[in-house]
Structures are given as structure tokens and as C-alpha cells.
Design a protein around this motif. Structure first.
Motif, short mmCIF file in Angstrom:
data_model
loop_
_atom_site.label_atom_id
_atom_site.label_comp_id
_atom_site.label_asym_id
_atom_site.label_seq_id
_atom_site.Cartn_x
_atom_site.Cartn_y
_atom_site.Cartn_z
N ALA A 156 6.68 13.95 -17.93
CA ALA A 156 6.49 12.66 -17.89
C ALA A 156 7.66 11.74 -17.81
O ALA A 156 7.66 10.58 -16.99
CB ALA A 156 5.39 12.40 -19.11
N ALA A 157 8.67 12.04 -18.76
CA ALA A 157 9.93 11.43 -18.56
C ALA A 157 10.59 11.48 -17.10
O ALA A 157 10.89 10.45 -16.73
CB ALA A 157 10.79 11.86 -19.43
N GLY A 158 10.37 12.75 -16.49
CA GLY A 158 10.85 12.98 -15.38
C GLY A 158 10.23 11.75 -14.07
O GLY A 158 10.71 11.28 -13.26
N GLY A 159 8.96 12.08 -14.09
CA GLY A 159 8.08 11.39 -13.37
C GLY A 159 8.33 9.70 -13.44
O GLY A 159 8.34 9.02 -12.44
N GLN A 160 8.48 9.20 -14.53
CA GLN A 160 8.74 7.83 -14.94
C GLN A 160 10.21 7.47 -14.30
O GLN A 160 10.01 6.44 -13.86
CB GLN A 160 8.63 7.60 -16.28
N GLN A 161 11.08 8.25 -14.57
CA GLN A 161 12.35 7.87 -13.71
C GLN A 161 12.31 8.05 -12.53
O GLN A 161 12.92 7.00 -11.72
CB GLN A 161 13.40 9.04 -14.33
N ALA A 162 11.45 8.88 -11.77
CA ALA A 162 11.40 8.97 -10.35
C ALA A 162 10.73 7.53 -9.86
O ALA A 162 11.27 7.03 -8.58
CB ALA A 162 10.72 10.13 -9.88
N VAL A 163 9.71 7.28 -10.62
CA VAL A 163 8.80 5.91 -10.03
C VAL A 163 9.89 4.94 -10.20
O VAL A 163 10.04 4.14 -9.39
CB VAL A 163 7.65 5.62 -10.92
N VAL A 190 0.75 -1.37 0.00
CA VAL A 190 0.04 0.19 -0.29
C VAL A 190 0.84 1.18 0.18
O VAL A 190 0.58 2.35 -0.87
CB VAL A 190 -0.98 -0.04 1.20
N GLU A 191 1.86 1.24 0.64
CA GLU A 191 2.86 2.40 1.02
C GLU A 191 3.53 2.52 -0.32
O GLU A 191 3.81 3.63 -0.76
CB GLU A 191 3.57 2.19 2.43
N ARG A 192 3.88 1.34 -0.77
CA ARG A 192 4.87 1.58 -2.09
C ARG A 192 4.14 1.93 -3.25
O ARG A 192 4.34 2.87 -4.11
CB ARG A 192 5.16 0.23 -2.51
N TRP A 193 2.73 1.63 -3.55
CA TRP A 193 1.73 2.27 -4.37
C TRP A 193 1.69 3.98 -4.25
O TRP A 193 1.85 4.42 -5.17
CB TRP A 193 0.29 1.49 -4.42
N ARG A 194 1.21 4.11 -2.94
CA ARG A 194 1.09 5.57 -2.53
C ARG A 194 2.24 6.57 -2.92
O ARG A 194 2.42 7.51 -3.58
CB ARG A 194 0.85 5.88 -1.27
N GLU A 195 3.66 5.92 -2.31
CA GLU A 195 4.72 6.87 -2.51
C GLU A 195 5.30 6.71 -4.09
O GLU A 195 5.93 7.73 -4.34
CB GLU A 195 6.11 6.02 -1.65
N ALA A 196 4.73 5.65 -4.65
CA ALA A 196 5.35 5.68 -6.10
C ALA A 196 4.58 6.74 -7.02
O ALA A 196 4.86 7.24 -7.79
CB ALA A 196 5.24 4.17 -6.81
N GLY A 197 3.31 6.94 -6.53
CA GLY A 197 2.45 8.07 -7.00
C GLY A 197 2.80 9.21 -6.79
O GLY A 197 2.87 10.01 -7.64
N PHE A 198 3.38 9.45 -5.52
CA PHE A 198 4.03 10.60 -5.29
C PHE A 198 5.26 10.97 -6.08
O PHE A 198 5.58 12.07 -6.44
CB PHE A 198 4.40 10.86 -3.80
N ALA A 199 6.03 9.81 -6.28
CA ALA A 199 7.30 10.01 -7.20
C ALA A 199 6.97 10.65 -8.54
O ALA A 199 7.43 10.99 -9.13
CB ALA A 199 7.98 8.82 -7.12
N ARG A 200 5.92 9.88 -9.07
CA ARG A 200 5.41 10.30 -10.43
C ARG A 200 5.01 11.96 -10.57
O ARG A 200 5.29 12.30 -11.38
CB ARG A 200 3.99 9.37 -10.78
N MET A 201 4.41 12.25 -9.56
CA MET A 201 3.71 13.57 -9.38
C MET A 201 5.17 14.61 -9.27
O MET A 201 5.17 15.73 -9.76
CB MET A 201 2.97 13.90 -8.44
N SER A 202 6.19 14.29 -8.84
CA SER A 202 7.38 14.91 -8.35
C SER A 202 8.27 15.27 -9.70
O SER A 202 8.96 16.22 -9.78
CB SER A 202 8.43 14.21 -7.67
N GLY A 203 8.00 14.43 -10.84
CA GLY A 203 8.64 14.83 -11.96
C GLY A 203 8.03 15.94 -12.65
O GLY A 203 6.95 16.23 -12.88
N LEU A 204 9.04 16.85 -13.25
CA LEU A 204 8.45 18.17 -13.84
C LEU A 204 7.77 17.65 -15.53
O LEU A 204 7.03 18.37 -15.86
CB LEU A 204 9.46 19.15 -14.25
#
Length: 275
Positions: A260-267, A244-258
Motif C-alpha cells: 500500500a505504501a509503495g502504491g501510494q508513493q507511485a501515485v 480522465v487519463e490522469r485518473w486512469r494512469e494514477a490507478g495503474f500506478a496504485r496497482m503497481s506498488g507491491l
């Protein structure tokens, strides 16, 4: 309740489910019982007072020697008690995964009964309630009766499972009752980027909402497509809850990218670091 009591509770639950108790557990239990009974061995009965004075001292001396020997024996046994308890608990903990797997066949069978019944029950979960069911419909009545009977057995099986895992420290964590019987899918970069958590998160919410409606709750579980139903060992419950935490934190990582490519790399980075 002590850890030793949890171990005895695990054995009783396994026996209720007709699961074999390993020889190692039985031997460890016998060792522990032997030490316990020696520690708590009662004093022998006092001998009768002799009729003649010249025998009194001898009888008392012999009785004193018996008490002294017994007292020393009990004290010596007490020094083995912690080790015997630990040996017993470790043996029972070692049997927990085997016992959980031994419950899997019955669990799968009961889930199958609920699944078949669910296909004939109303689509709306709020209608899967004895107070709202259309009892004039014989198909609904038969399906609900079958589902209810299977759910009662599932709930008892899961309660016995909880007694078994308590010796290993229990499951822990929020929604542990769900993760004891179901697992979220592993988050992947593709699914996180597609925001699939939006369809997964409501599954947890709905499960919580139905906590007072066991039949509807299980019908919901067998109908949904995201969670995989299977019994878990205590360690697996914790791993499932972490998802559950991994899904949520991965979602936050996606939004952290400026971008789409940056978000994907963060995920990708986050998922790799928590794999």
C-alpha cells in the motif's frame, strides 16, 4: 471550411448570443474586408466605341491604362491578403475566452431551471421520456415541459459556443461535448488510493448512453455530484479531457506498488509529474 470562415462564424454566433464584438475584432475585420474587396475588384465597364476613327486609339489607350492600373492594384493587394487574414483570425481568437465567459451567466441560469425541474421528475432516467412519462401526473408534465424548454436553449447555446471555439481549432478529444460543459475533480492521492475512479468512470459511460435523450442526459448531469458544470474555453476542454487519463494512469500506478505504501508513493510521483 476555411479558418477565415470559422472566424466569421464565431462573430455571427457571438452576435446571435448578443455578446459584444470587441473593437479590435471589428477593425481587423474592416482591414481584411478592404484588402479582400481590392483583390476582387472587377474590371470597369468597357467604354463605348467612338464614332470617329481618330478617337479610337485614344479611348483604347486610356482604357488600357485603367486596366493596367487596376491589375497592378489587385496584385499588390493580394500580397497583403494573408497578413490581413491572419490579423483578423488572431483578433477573433483573442475574443473567444471573453465570449465563452459571456455565455456563462445564461448557461448557469438554464442549468438551474433543469435542476429545479429534475427534483420533480421521476428518479429513473428511462422514465424521463415523453413516450414513458405519466402525463396524468400534472407535476411531472409541468416539470418535463420546463426541463425540455431549458434543454433546447442549452443545446442551442452549446452549439453557438462550438461555432465560437471553432476558430481556435475546436475542442478536440473524446467526450469533448461533455468536457465543454463539465469538469472532473482533480485526482488526489487520497481519492486515487480510495479507488474513487470507480464512481467517476460510470458518469462518463452514462453520459454517452444518454446521447439520444437530451432531457434525461441533462437531468442526469444536474443530479450527479462528481462533475462540476461550467462552460470551458477550448484549452480548458483539453485540460479536462486529460484528467480522465490522469485518473486512469494514477490507478495503474496504485496497482503497481507491491505494498500500500509503495502504491501510494507511485501515485504521488505520477500526479506530481503530470500536474
Amino acid at each position: 471550411m476555411s479558418a477565415v470562415s470559422h472566424a466569421h462564424g464565431a462573430i455571427k454566433a457571438a452576435e446571435r448570443r448578443k455578446l459584444p464584438v470587441p473593437d479590435a475584432v471589428q477593425e481587423a475585420a474592416a482591414v481584411r474586408d478592404a484588402v479582400f474587396h481590392t483583390v476582387h475588384q472587377p474590371d470597369p465597364e468597357r467604354p463605348a466605341l467612338p464614332d470617329t476613327a481618330d478617337q479610337v486609339e485614344r479611348v483604347i489607350r486610356e482604357y488600357a491604362a485603367t486596366l493596367q492600373t487596376l491589375d497592378l492594384t489587385r496584385r499588390a493587394a493580394g500580397r497583403f491578403q494573408d497578413e490581413a487574414d491572419d490579423l483578423f483570425m488572431r483578433a477573433v481568437r483573442g475574443a473567444v475566452p471573453v465570449w465563452i465567459r459571456g455565455l456563462e451567466k445564461e448557461f448557469t441560469t438554464l442549468v438551474g431551471v433543469v435542476s429545479k425541474a429534475a427534483a420533480k421528475l421521476p428518479e429513473a432516467l428511462d422514465q424521463i421520456d415523453p413516450r414513458r412519462m405519466n402525463w396524468a401526473d400534472p407535476s411531472h408534465m409541468a416539470a418535463y415541459t420546463k426541463a425540455e424548454g431549458a434543454v433546447v436553449q442549452l443545446e442551442q447555446l452549446i452549439a453557438d459556443r462550438a461555432d465560437i471555439v471553432r476558430v481556435a481549432g475546436g475542442d478536440g478529444g473524446r467526450d469533448n461535448a461533455l468536457f465543454a460543459v463539465a469538469a472532473l475533480p482533480e485526482p488526489t492521492t487520497e481519492r486515487v488510493m480510495a479507488q474513487d475512479w470507480k464512481q467517476l468512470s460510470p458518469t462518463l459511460t452514462r453520459w454517452r448512453e444518454l446521447r439520444d435523450q437530451p432531457v434525461a442526459r441533462w437531468v442526469y448531469l444536474v443530479r450527479q455530484q462528481e462533475l462540476t458544470l461550467s462552460l470551458a474555453t477550448p484549452g480548458e476542454v483539453r485540460q479536462r479531457s486529460i484528467q480522465v487519463e490522469r485518473w486512469r494512469e494514477a490507478g495503474f500506478a496504485r496497482m503497481s506498488g507491491l505494498t500500500a505504501a509503495g502504491g501510494q508513493q507511485a501515485v504521488q510521483t505520477y500526479l506530481a509529474s503530470t500536474a
